[in-house]
Design a protein around this motif. Structure first.
Motif, PDB file in Angstrom:
ATOM      1  N   THR A  37      -0.878  -2.716 -19.739  1.00  0.00           N
ATOM      2  CA  THR A  37      -1.542  -3.129 -18.506  1.00  0.00           C
ATOM      3  C   THR A  37      -0.538  -3.242 -17.359  1.00  0.00           C
ATOM      4  O   THR A  37      -0.801  -2.791 -16.236  1.00  0.00           O
ATOM      5  CB  THR A  37      -2.254  -4.486 -18.714  1.00  0.00           C
ATOM      6  N   ALA A  38       0.613  -3.844 -17.648  1.00  0.00           N
ATOM      7  CA  ALA A  38       1.639  -3.977 -16.611  1.00  0.00           C
ATOM      8  C   ALA A  38       2.143  -2.609 -16.157  1.00  0.00           C
ATOM      9  O   ALA A  38       2.362  -2.380 -14.955  1.00  0.00           O
ATOM     10  CB  ALA A  38       2.794  -4.828 -17.126  1.00  0.00           C
ATOM     11  N   ALA A  39       2.337  -1.697 -17.096  1.00  0.00           N
ATOM     12  CA  ALA A  39       2.804  -0.356 -16.741  1.00  0.00           C
ATOM     13  C   ALA A  39       1.774   0.371 -15.883  1.00  0.00           C
ATOM     14  O   ALA A  39       2.132   1.019 -14.891  1.00  0.00           O
ATOM     15  CB  ALA A  39       3.103   0.447 -18.001  1.00  0.00           C
ATOM     16  N   ASN A  40       0.508   0.257 -16.237  1.00  0.00           N
ATOM     17  CA  ASN A  40      -0.541   0.906 -15.448  1.00  0.00           C
ATOM     18  C   ASN A  40      -0.593   0.344 -14.031  1.00  0.00           C
ATOM     19  O   ASN A  40      -0.720   1.089 -13.058  1.00  0.00           O
ATOM     20  CB  ASN A  40      -1.900   0.748 -16.125  1.00  0.00           C
ATOM     21  N   LYS A  41      -0.504  -0.970 -13.913  1.00  0.00           N
ATOM     22  CA  LYS A  41      -0.538  -1.582 -12.581  1.00  0.00           C
ATOM     23  C   LYS A  41       0.691  -1.180 -11.770  1.00  0.00           C
ATOM     24  O   LYS A  41       0.601  -0.963 -10.556  1.00  0.00           O
ATOM     25  CB  LYS A  41      -0.636  -3.094 -12.692  1.00  0.00           C
ATOM     26  N   GLY A  46       3.031   1.810  -7.373  1.00  0.00           N
ATOM     27  CA  GLY A  46       4.025   2.778  -6.925  1.00  0.00           C
ATOM     28  C   GLY A  46       3.387   3.956  -6.217  1.00  0.00           C
ATOM     29  O   GLY A  46       3.888   4.412  -5.183  1.00  0.00           O
ATOM     30  N   ALA A  47       2.278   4.454  -6.747  1.00  0.00           N
ATOM     31  CA  ALA A  47       1.599   5.579  -6.101  1.00  0.00           C
ATOM     32  C   ALA A  47       1.054   5.159  -4.742  1.00  0.00           C
ATOM     33  O   ALA A  47       1.141   5.917  -3.763  1.00  0.00           O
ATOM     34  CB  ALA A  47       0.470   6.083  -6.996  1.00  0.00           C
ATOM     35  N   ARG A  48       0.515   3.942  -4.665  1.00  0.00           N
ATOM     36  CA  ARG A  48      -0.026   3.458  -3.395  1.00  0.00           C
ATOM     37  C   ARG A  48       1.093   3.299  -2.363  1.00  0.00           C
ATOM     38  O   ARG A  48       0.954   3.693  -1.205  1.00  0.00           O
ATOM     39  CB  ARG A  48      -0.754   2.140  -3.635  1.00  0.00           C
ATOM     40  N   LEU A  49       2.242   2.739  -2.794  1.00  0.00           N
ATOM     41  CA  LEU A  49       3.375   2.573  -1.875  1.00  0.00           C
ATOM     42  C   LEU A  49       3.921   3.918  -1.430  1.00  0.00           C
ATOM     43  O   LEU A  49       4.302   4.094  -0.270  1.00  0.00           O
ATOM     44  CB  LEU A  49       4.468   1.745  -2.532  1.00  0.00           C
ATOM     45  N   LYS A  50       3.979   4.875  -2.351  1.00  0.00           N
ATOM     46  CA  LYS A  50       4.480   6.208  -2.007  1.00  0.00           C
ATOM     47  C   LYS A  50       3.572   6.854  -0.967  1.00  0.00           C
ATOM     48  O   LYS A  50       4.054   7.441   0.005  1.00  0.00           O
ATOM     49  CB  LYS A  50       4.553   7.078  -3.250  1.00  0.00           C
ATOM     50  N   ASP A  51       2.259   6.741  -1.170  1.00  0.00           N
ATOM     51  CA  ASP A  51       1.333   7.322  -0.202  1.00  0.00           C
ATOM     52  C   ASP A  51       1.491   6.686   1.171  1.00  0.00           C
ATOM     53  O   ASP A  51       1.468   7.368   2.192  1.00  0.00           O
ATOM     54  CB  ASP A  51      -0.110   7.159  -0.683  1.00  0.00           C
ATOM     55  N   ARG A  52       1.668   5.366   1.192  1.00  0.00           N
ATOM     56  CA  ARG A  52       1.853   4.686   2.468  1.00  0.00           C
ATOM     57  C   ARG A  52       3.162   5.098   3.129  1.00  0.00           C
ATOM     58  O   ARG A  52       3.222   5.297   4.340  1.00  0.00           O
ATOM     59  CB  ARG A  52       1.839   3.174   2.276  1.00  0.00           C
ATOM     60  N   ALA A  53       4.238   5.229   2.327  1.00  0.00           N
ATOM     61  CA  ALA A  53       5.534   5.603   2.885  1.00  0.00           C
ATOM     62  C   ALA A  53       5.489   7.028   3.437  1.00  0.00           C
ATOM     63  O   ALA A  53       6.044   7.308   4.505  1.00  0.00           O
ATOM     64  CB  ALA A  53       6.625   5.481   1.827  1.00  0.00           C
ATOM     65  N   VAL A  54       4.832   7.937   2.723  1.00  0.00           N
ATOM     66  CA  VAL A  54       4.732   9.322   3.201  1.00  0.00           C
ATOM     67  C   VAL A  54       3.916   9.360   4.485  1.00  0.00           C
ATOM     68  O   VAL A  54       4.280  10.052   5.453  1.00  0.00           O
ATOM     69  CB  VAL A  54       4.109  10.221   2.105  1.00  0.00           C
ATOM     70  N   GLY A  55       2.830   8.608   4.517  1.00  0.00           N
ATOM     71  CA  GLY A  55       2.020   8.554   5.738  1.00  0.00           C
ATOM     72  C   GLY A  55       2.802   7.997   6.907  1.00  0.00           C
ATOM     73  O   GLY A  55       2.712   8.499   8.034  1.00  0.00           O
ATOM     74  N   PHE A  56       3.581   6.948   6.654  1.00  0.00           N
ATOM     75  CA  PHE A  56       4.402   6.355   7.706  1.00  0.00           C
ATOM     76  C   PHE A  56       5.437   7.354   8.210  1.00  0.00           C
ATOM     77  O   PHE A  56       5.644   7.500   9.421  1.00  0.00           O
ATOM     78  CB  PHE A  56       5.092   5.091   7.188  1.00  0.00           C
ATOM     79  N   ALA A  57       6.097   8.055   7.294  1.00  0.00           N
ATOM     80  CA  ALA A  57       7.117   9.037   7.697  1.00  0.00           C
ATOM     81  C   ALA A  57       6.495  10.155   8.523  1.00  0.00           C
ATOM     82  O   ALA A  57       7.086  10.601   9.511  1.00  0.00           O
ATOM     83  CB  ALA A  57       7.808   9.605   6.461  1.00  0.00           C
ATOM     84  N   LEU A  58       5.309  10.605   8.142  1.00  0.00           N
ATOM     85  CA  LEU A  58       4.647  11.656   8.913  1.00  0.00           C
ATOM     86  C   LEU A  58       4.249  11.151  10.302  1.00  0.00           C
ATOM     87  O   LEU A  58       4.372  11.877  11.295  1.00  0.00           O
ATOM     88  CB  LEU A  58       3.418  12.172   8.165  1.00  0.00           C
TER      89      LEU A  58
END
Length: 114
Positions: A37-41, A46-58
Motif C-alpha cells: 500500500t505504501a509503495a502504491n501511494k 511521485g507521478a502526480r508530482l512529476k506531472d506538476r513539475a513538467v507542467g510548471f517547467a512548460l
C-alpha cells in the motif's frame, strides 16, 4: 420457539459478519500489505508530482519565450546577432617577437600532466 430461532440466526449472521470484517482488517495490517500500500501511494504521489513539475517547467518556458519576444520588440532586435570572431590575446607585450595565444575550446588543465 420461533423467537429463539430468529435470534439464534441473527447472532450467527452477526458473528459471521464480524469475523469477516476482522479477518479483512487483519489481512490489511500485515507487513506485506502495508508495504504494498505504501509503495502504491508513493508511486501515485511521485507521478502526480512529476506531472506538476513538467507542467510548471512548460509554463515557465512559455512565459520566458513570451517575455523574450516582448523585450526584443521593445529593444528593436528582430534578427539573430552574429557571433564575434575568435579573439587573439597577446601573451607577451612590448617585445620584438610578440606571440599570440588563440582561445580554444579546450582549456589547459595542469592536472592532466600528472
Amino acid at each position: 420457539m420461533f423467537r429463539r430461532t430468529f435470534w439464534f440466526t441473527t447472532g450467527v449472521a452477526a458473528g459471521v459478519w464480524a469475523t469477516t470484517k476482522v479477518n479483512r482488517k487483519l489481512r490489511q495490517l500485515t507487513p506485506e500489505s502495508l508495504a504494498a500500500t505504501a509503495a502504491n501511494k508513493a508511486l501515485e504521489t511521485g507521478a502526480r508530482l512529476k506531472d506538476r513539475a513538467v507542467g510548471f517547467a512548460l509554463d515557465v518556458r512559455d512565459n520566458m519565450d513570451r517575455r523574450e519576444a516582448e523585450l526584443e520588440d521593445a529593444l528593436g532586435i528582430h534578427e539573430d546577432p552574429e557571433l564575434p570572431a575568435p579573439r587573439r590575446y597577446a601573451a607577451i607585450e612590448n617585445s620584438k617577437h610578440t606571440k599570440y595565444v588563440e582561445t580554444t575550446t579546450y582549456p589547459y588543465d595542469r592536472n592532466e600532466d600528472h
